[in-house]
Design a protein around this motif. Sequence first.
Motif, PDB file in Angstrom:
ATOM      1  N   VAL B  84       0.820  -1.212   0.000  1.00 36.74           N
ATOM      2  CA  VAL B  84       0.000   0.000   0.000  1.00 36.74           C
ATOM      3  C   VAL B  84       0.851   1.258   0.000  1.00 36.74           C
ATOM      4  O   VAL B  84       1.835   1.346   0.737  1.00 36.74           O
ATOM      5  CB  VAL B  84      -0.909   0.023   1.250  1.00 36.74           C
ATOM      6  CG1 VAL B  84      -1.865   1.205   1.196  1.00 36.74           C
ATOM      7  CG2 VAL B  84      -1.673  -1.282   1.379  1.00 36.74           C
ATOM      8  N   CYS B  85       0.460   2.207  -0.838  1.00 35.25           N
ATOM      9  CA  CYS B  85       1.162   3.500  -0.859  1.00 35.25           C
ATOM     10  C   CYS B  85       0.709   4.330   0.327  1.00 35.25           C
ATOM     11  O   CYS B  85      -0.479   4.580   0.508  1.00 35.25           O
ATOM     12  CB  CYS B  85       0.888   4.247  -2.163  1.00 35.25           C
ATOM     13  SG  CYS B  85       1.662   5.889  -2.197  1.00 35.25           S
ATOM     14  N   VAL B  86       1.674   4.766   1.116  1.00 38.38           N
ATOM     15  CA  VAL B  86       1.351   5.522   2.328  1.00 38.38           C
ATOM     16  C   VAL B  86       0.847   6.929   2.016  1.00 38.38           C
ATOM     17  O   VAL B  86       0.267   7.582   2.882  1.00 38.38           O
ATOM     18  CB  VAL B  86       2.575   5.639   3.271  1.00 38.38           C
ATOM     19  CG1 VAL B  86       2.946   4.281   3.832  1.00 38.38           C
ATOM     20  CG2 VAL B  86       3.744   6.267   2.555  1.00 38.38           C
ATOM     21  N   ASP B  87       1.074   7.398   0.785  1.00 38.61           N
ATOM     22  CA  ASP B  87       0.638   8.755   0.445  1.00 38.61           C
ATOM     23  C   ASP B  87      -0.723   8.775  -0.231  1.00 38.61           C
ATOM     24  O   ASP B  87      -1.602   9.529   0.162  1.00 38.61           O
ATOM     25  CB  ASP B  87       1.676   9.426  -0.470  1.00 38.61           C
ATOM     26  CG  ASP B  87       2.891   9.908   0.310  1.00 38.61           C
ATOM     27  OD1 ASP B  87       2.863   9.803   1.556  1.00 38.61           O
ATOM     28  OD2 ASP B  87       3.858  10.360  -0.314  1.00 38.61           O
ATOM     29  N   CYS B  88      -0.910   7.949  -1.249  1.00 36.43           N
ATOM     30  CA  CYS B  88      -2.149   8.021  -2.019  1.00 36.43           C
ATOM     31  C   CYS B  88      -3.058   6.815  -1.799  1.00 36.43           C
ATOM     32  O   CYS B  88      -4.211   6.817  -2.221  1.00 36.43           O
ATOM     33  CB  CYS B  88      -1.863   8.163  -3.507  1.00 36.43           C
ATOM     34  SG  CYS B  88      -1.217   6.665  -4.275  1.00 36.43           S
ATOM     35  N   GLY B  89      -2.565   5.804  -1.142  1.00 35.34           N
ATOM     36  CA  GLY B  89      -3.418   4.657  -0.841  1.00 35.34           C
ATOM     37  C   GLY B  89      -3.467   3.607  -1.942  1.00 35.34           C
ATOM     38  O   GLY B  89      -4.110   2.559  -1.788  1.00 35.34           O
ATOM     39  N   ARG B 123       5.935   3.884  -0.970  1.00 37.12           N
ATOM     40  CA  ARG B 123       5.441   5.005  -1.748  1.00 37.12           C
ATOM     41  C   ARG B 123       5.482   4.593  -3.209  1.00 37.12           C
ATOM     42  O   ARG B 123       6.510   4.101  -3.689  1.00 37.12           O
ATOM     43  CB  ARG B 123       6.295   6.251  -1.502  1.00 37.12           C
ATOM     44  CG  ARG B 123       5.451   7.487  -1.212  1.00 37.12           C
ATOM     45  CD  ARG B 123       6.254   8.693  -0.786  1.00 37.12           C
ATOM     46  NE  ARG B 123       7.314   8.373   0.142  1.00 37.12           N
ATOM     47  CZ  ARG B 123       7.207   8.461   1.466  1.00 37.12           C
ATOM     48  NH1 ARG B 123       6.078   8.849   2.016  1.00 37.12           N
ATOM     49  NH2 ARG B 123       8.226   8.153   2.228  1.00 37.12           N
ATOM     50  N   CYS B 124       4.359   4.781  -3.877  1.00 38.77           N
ATOM     51  CA  CYS B 124       4.305   4.406  -5.282  1.00 38.77           C
ATOM     52  C   CYS B 124       5.169   5.356  -6.102  1.00 38.77           C
ATOM     53  O   CYS B 124       5.544   6.427  -5.628  1.00 38.77           O
ATOM     54  CB  CYS B 124       2.862   4.411  -5.789  1.00 38.77           C
ATOM     55  SG  CYS B 124       2.158   6.041  -6.040  1.00 38.77           S
ATOM     56  N   ALA B 125       5.471   4.975  -7.310  1.00 37.58           N
ATOM     57  CA  ALA B 125       6.368   5.750  -8.163  1.00 37.58           C
ATOM     58  C   ALA B 125       5.928   7.204  -8.268  1.00 37.58           C
ATOM     59  O   ALA B 125       6.743   8.125  -8.119  1.00 37.58           O
ATOM     60  CB  ALA B 125       6.429   5.122  -9.558  1.00 37.58           C
ATOM     61  N   ASP B 126       4.635   7.420  -8.498  1.00 41.81           N
ATOM     62  CA  ASP B 126       4.111   8.782  -8.636  1.00 41.81           C
ATOM     63  C   ASP B 126       4.361   9.613  -7.383  1.00 41.81           C
ATOM     64  O   ASP B 126       4.872  10.729  -7.454  1.00 41.81           O
ATOM     65  CB  ASP B 126       2.600   8.740  -8.936  1.00 41.81           C
ATOM     66  CG  ASP B 126       2.321   8.114 -10.295  1.00 41.81           C
ATOM     67  OD1 ASP B 126       3.269   8.003 -11.102  1.00 41.81           O
ATOM     68  OD2 ASP B 126       1.161   7.722 -10.534  1.00 41.81           O
ATOM     69  N   CYS B 127       3.963   9.044  -6.269  1.00 46.07           N
ATOM     70  CA  CYS B 127       4.093   9.790  -5.017  1.00 46.07           C
ATOM     71  C   CYS B 127       5.550  10.015  -4.643  1.00 46.07           C
ATOM     72  O   CYS B 127       5.905  11.047  -4.068  1.00 46.07           O
ATOM     73  CB  CYS B 127       3.360   9.065  -3.889  1.00 46.07           C
ATOM     74  SG  CYS B 127       1.560   9.082  -4.107  1.00 46.07           S
ATOM     75  N   GLU B 128       6.400   9.063  -4.991  1.00 47.56           N
ATOM     76  CA  GLU B 128       7.818   9.213  -4.710  1.00 47.56           C
ATOM     77  C   GLU B 128       8.396  10.357  -5.543  1.00 47.56           C
ATOM     78  O   GLU B 128       9.214  11.143  -5.064  1.00 47.56           O
ATOM     79  CB  GLU B 128       8.558   7.905  -5.017  1.00 47.56           C
ATOM     80  CG  GLU B 128      10.045   7.939  -4.718  1.00 47.56           C
ATOM     81  CD  GLU B 128      10.366   8.133  -3.240  1.00 47.56           C
ATOM     82  OE1 GLU B 128       9.504   7.833  -2.391  1.00 47.56           O
ATOM     83  OE2 GLU B 128      11.477   8.614  -2.934  1.00 47.56           O
TER      84      GLU B 128
END
Lengths: 136, 136
Positions: B84-89, B123-128
């Motif tokens: 799970v991405c901690v920023d966007c879910g 963190r997913c690529a986008d959020c990173e």
Amino acid sequence: MVEVTHRQTEQKAAVRSALEKSTDFISAQDLHARLRDKGSTIGLATVYRSLNDLSQTGEADVLQSGTGQLFRYCGSGEHHHHLVCVDCGKTVEVEVPVEEWVQKVSQTNGFTPVRHVLDMYGRCADCEAIRRSTAR
Amino acid sequence: MVEVTHRQTEQKAAVRSALEKSTDFISAQDLHARLRDKGSTIGLATVYRSLNDLSQTGEADVLQSGTGQLFRYCGSGEHHHHLVCVDCGKTVEVEVPVEEWVQKVSQTNGFTPVRHVLDMYGRCADCEAIRRSTAR
DNA sequence: GCCGTAGTGAGTTGCGTTCTCAATAGCGCC
DNA sequence: GGCGCTATTGAGAACGCAACTCACTACGGC
Ligand SMILES: [Mn+2]
Ligand SMILES: [Mn+2]
Ligand SMILES: [Zn+2]
Ligand SMILES: [Zn+2]
């Protein structure tokens, strides 16, 4: 601005000590009760604060049970995981290659690893025996 | 005594439908708000009841976040784990040989496996990317 | 359509955890 | 040892999530 000083207090020492003496995971409230029973006048808020501090520095492990969070002292600052008896709370620290897999799975999906949760629950030999001897 | 009949209601359908439409983990309260925003008069208690039902039948996954439990629709009744991405879910279902580890360490320590929790956060690529572009 | 009852929802309760804030007590300094 | 600053404490209040209560609704077998 100088260093922020962290003061050493009886209360913090008492919480650490009580936590060390508990072999199993214990709740903040239970630990508080235990301390009060032994004559301490420590407040519940302070117990929570101290336990949170200990968990942040890695001195204590935390796990989320159905009724709330449970704490356990953990000298080794090393990251590791637990096998916990659901009946008596007996806990064993176990070694599993989660980190490798976190790395692997994250890479595969383009994620940057942040943290992970792995807790294993079962029934220890004693509790399993009791369970069997009792009618279901 | 005959079978206990489970009645089919608009509310249950609405919860399942709303959950299906949510790609990420969502809280009961957020799901409730989402439903109310769309004109539904469903009660929060019913949302909780429905989500609990869905999780018990395996139709929904649950995970314990810091603020409470989060739900996610999950067609496959198969047991699995999440990244799970901690920023966007954003959530990815991943396959990890946890079961083997559980078997092994349980056997080693005389435990009878009951259940286990494994959730991976990152963190997913986008959020990173966003994180990197922003000043820390 | 009727009835029995599972299901609903507004409101209340319970409970674990955090917050508030006045009082207390470390600790660096003299 | 004494002083002063402020981190820390603790009683109680506040908070937030989830479950419960109970009168009312509506599903579905007949
Ligand atoms: Mn440990
Ligand atoms: Mn899933
Ligand atoms: Zn046991
Ligand atoms: Zn993301």
